[in-house]
Design an enzyme around this catalytic site. Structure first.
Site: not given
Ligand code: F6R
Length: 609
Positions: A604, A488, A2, A485, A74, A504, A100-101, A27, A481
């Protein structure tokens, strides 16, 4: 996740907090709201959806107020509706509160309040918190006393920000886990959940610690503990500039952050490579400790976890140190076997990820040495680890992590070199490797030149229903990775695995026209990748190969070839392919009309479990 904003001072407070919320959009959120002083009462306006919708509701003629608090939510308790959006009021409507929380005991508290005749407008735990604090806010009680008493009745992780119509020059904030930063100005004081939101207004920043309460007035800031005793604080000046937290002319933060990676590489290496070809770290364990380590556990989530997978190749092949990589959410409940001589490395962009923080606390309880690899200075993981190496990538605003990943892998790589240096391991060729590292930013710059070719590939596969990401060794870790991406931000199903695993099972998913992106930077397994490309093509799939091979050996094999620069180092070669992978996800999302910087269902900073 949030976003929190608050302002008291000489400017138009509503204008400031709306601007701050905009800067916190990265965020992730699904509703937004603001409460401001309107005569002798507090007025609240809130709306499900994006900030733009809230702004339309408020209108162009902004209310004139010297105090406002605002929030982007959020959803955790109750869906993203107008009523569930913050701020929330207490029973008497005298206070407004944002949060937030998560309040873990909110149901018990709510039942108790309902028995006493309270009624609730929303399904949120936050409204319960507002009522609990409101109950404590009797005759002769200050807002800070009410907040202090109220939070003693609540369990969970939170940051609260509260304003009262009866104390019109004051904002009270309290923190237990969720982040809060405070900005000090002349005749104005403000707060937010992250530093970029404060930078246009002030560079004097205070990080509120967990268990502290802040009282903000136009005259300044008072910090107290939960017993009411005054606590000293020392403001600091972040070295991020406003421009680095803004889009800088790019259509999306994600593209800006992909494109600025050559500079990020330089920042990340800055001060860490000596003239003599050695690695230098300011904050690291003593040589004796590094010689003693018998295994490494890397613990992280999402993209940071993928950076950990890259580290496993380096630690095991270069240092011969057994390395396991864990998802934080599995580690914390998995009762892992931990050697007392092991090192636990926590990789996190935000430094606030709840599962990683819990896993870190578990390691500390078991007296395991902990090292953070973190981007956000002052974040919880950075503060709680025994030692920390910052990735120095600057603020990452786009929800999809790009430049932070590159910096994480580089720091992990430098760490492996540093341990090799300390252990005086033969055959590491430090001088040569550090020279390759110094040039890495230029290679990333060259890889960015592939953008037009990648755009064409993205246009060709715009309607794909499934995309494969394949490779071997470090290229297989990059494949994970690249696939994350694409999922997402382009909302496309992917299949990612080591290329040798295709036969397999996953090969069953190849149908005519299905694209498969191959990472092919490892000379040692080039012929194997050629066979995997043919396996895919034999079933009608289309192979796009990203390779460092400059002799054209994939030209007659693959459907498309993307040539990435050769750095001379196998790990760095694999890492360079992150650039075309990120650009592919970006351009796929763009041609498919997806919302790139705030993808659906993602945040985020994941500060709840
Ligand atoms: C992917 C992404 C998430 C973060 C994950 C960990 O693009 O941003 O998968 O990598 O939530 O976040 P951090 O690095 O902030 O612990």
């Amino acid at each position: 996740m949030c976003g929190i904003a608050g302002y008291v001072g000489h400017r138009n407070a509503v204008e400031v907090v709306l601007d701050q919320l905009q800067r916190l959009e990265y965020r992730g959120y699904d509703s937004a709201g603001v409460a401001f002083l309107d005569g002798d009462s507090l007025k609240t306006i809130k709306r499900a959806g994006k900030l733009e919708e809230l702004k339309q509701l408020i209108g162009a003629d902004l209310p004139d107020s010297n105090l406002a608090i605002a929030h982007s939510r959020w959803a955790t308790h109750g869906p993203p509706t107008d009523l569930n959006a913050h701020p929330h009021a207490d029973q008497g409507g005298r206070i407004a509160l944002i949060h937030n929380g998560i309040i873990e005991n909110y149901l018990e508290l709510k039942e108790e309040l309902v028995r006493k005749g309270h009624s609730f407008q929303s399904e949120t735990d936050t409204e319960v918190a507002a009522h609990v604090i409101g109950q404590e806010y009797g005759e002769g009680t200050s807002l800070e006393d009410a907040v202090r008493r109220g939070v003693k009745r609540m369990k969970g992780a939170y940051a609260f920000v509260v304003a009262s119509a009866d104390e019109p020059d004051k904002i009270v904030a309290v923190r237990a886990a969720s982040p809060l930063v405070i900005g000090l100005g002349d005749g104005e004081t403000m707060l937010a959940s992250d530093i970029p939101a404060l930078l246009p207004y002030t560079r004097r920043v205070v990080i509120l610690e967990s268990g502290q309460l802040a009282i903000l007035t136009p005259e300044g800031l008072k910090v107290q503990n939960l017993a009411g005793a005054e606590v000293d604080y020392v403001p600091f000046e972040p070295d991020w500039d406003v421009a680095s937290a803004e889009k800088g002319g790019f259509e999306h933060f994600m593209l800006k952050e992909i494109t600025e990676q050559p500079e990020v590489v330089h920042q990340c290496l800055a001060g860490r490579l000596t003239e003599g070809g050695k690695i230098k770290f300011e904050q690291i364990f003593s040589d004796h400790v590094l010689q003693d380590i018998d295994r490494i556990n890397v613990i992280a989530c999402g993209t940071a976890y993928h950076a950990g997978l890259m580290a496993k190749h380096v630690f095991e092949r270069m240092l011969r140190l057994p390395t396991d990589v864990f998802y934080s959410s599995e580690f914390r409940y998995g009762d892992p076997v931990l050697s007392p001589k092991s090192l636990a490395i926590f990789v996190s962009q935000s430094g606030e990820t709840a599962d990683s923080l819990a896993a870190l606390r578990l390691c500390k309880k078991k007296r395991i040495r902990t090292l953070g690899i973190v981007n956000v200075v002052g974040s919880s993981i950075a503060r709680e680890c025994d030692r920390v190496l910052f990735t120095q990538a600057g603020p990452e605003i786009s929800v999809a992590s790009t430049k932070a990943y590159t910096a994480q892998v580089l720091v992990l790589f430098m760490l492996a070199l540093y341990v090799a240096q300390v252990r005086e391991m033969p055959g590491i060729r430090l001088r040569e490797t550090t020279a390759q590292l110094r040039k890495f930013g230029d290679y990333v710059q060259d890889a960015l030149q592939l953008e037009d070719e990648i755009k064409r590939v993205a246009q060709q596969f715009e309607d794909a229903k499934l995309v494969f990401f394949l490779g071997r060794g470090a290229d297989a870790s990059l494949a994970l990775e690249g696939a994350l991406k694409l999922k997402e931000i382009a909302y496309l199903p992917t299949q990612e695995c080591p290329a040798g695993e295709m036969k397999h099972g996953p090969l069953a998913l190849i149908e005519p026209g299905v694209p498969a992106l191959f990472g092919a930077t490892d000379e040692g397994v080039r012929d194997k990748i050629v066979s995997n490309v043919r396996e895919v093509q034999a079933r009608g799939g289309q192979a796009i190969v990203m390779t460092t091979d400059d002799e054209g050996r994939f030209d007659s094999v693959a459907d498309s070839v993307l040539k990435v620069p050769q750095s001379g180092n196998p790990y760095l070669n694999a890492l360079i392919t992150i650039v075309p992978l990120q650009l592919f996800a970006y351009h796929m999302a763009l041609v498919r009309g997806c919302e790139i910087d705030q993808p659906r269902n993602l945040a985020k900073s994941v500060t709840v479990e």
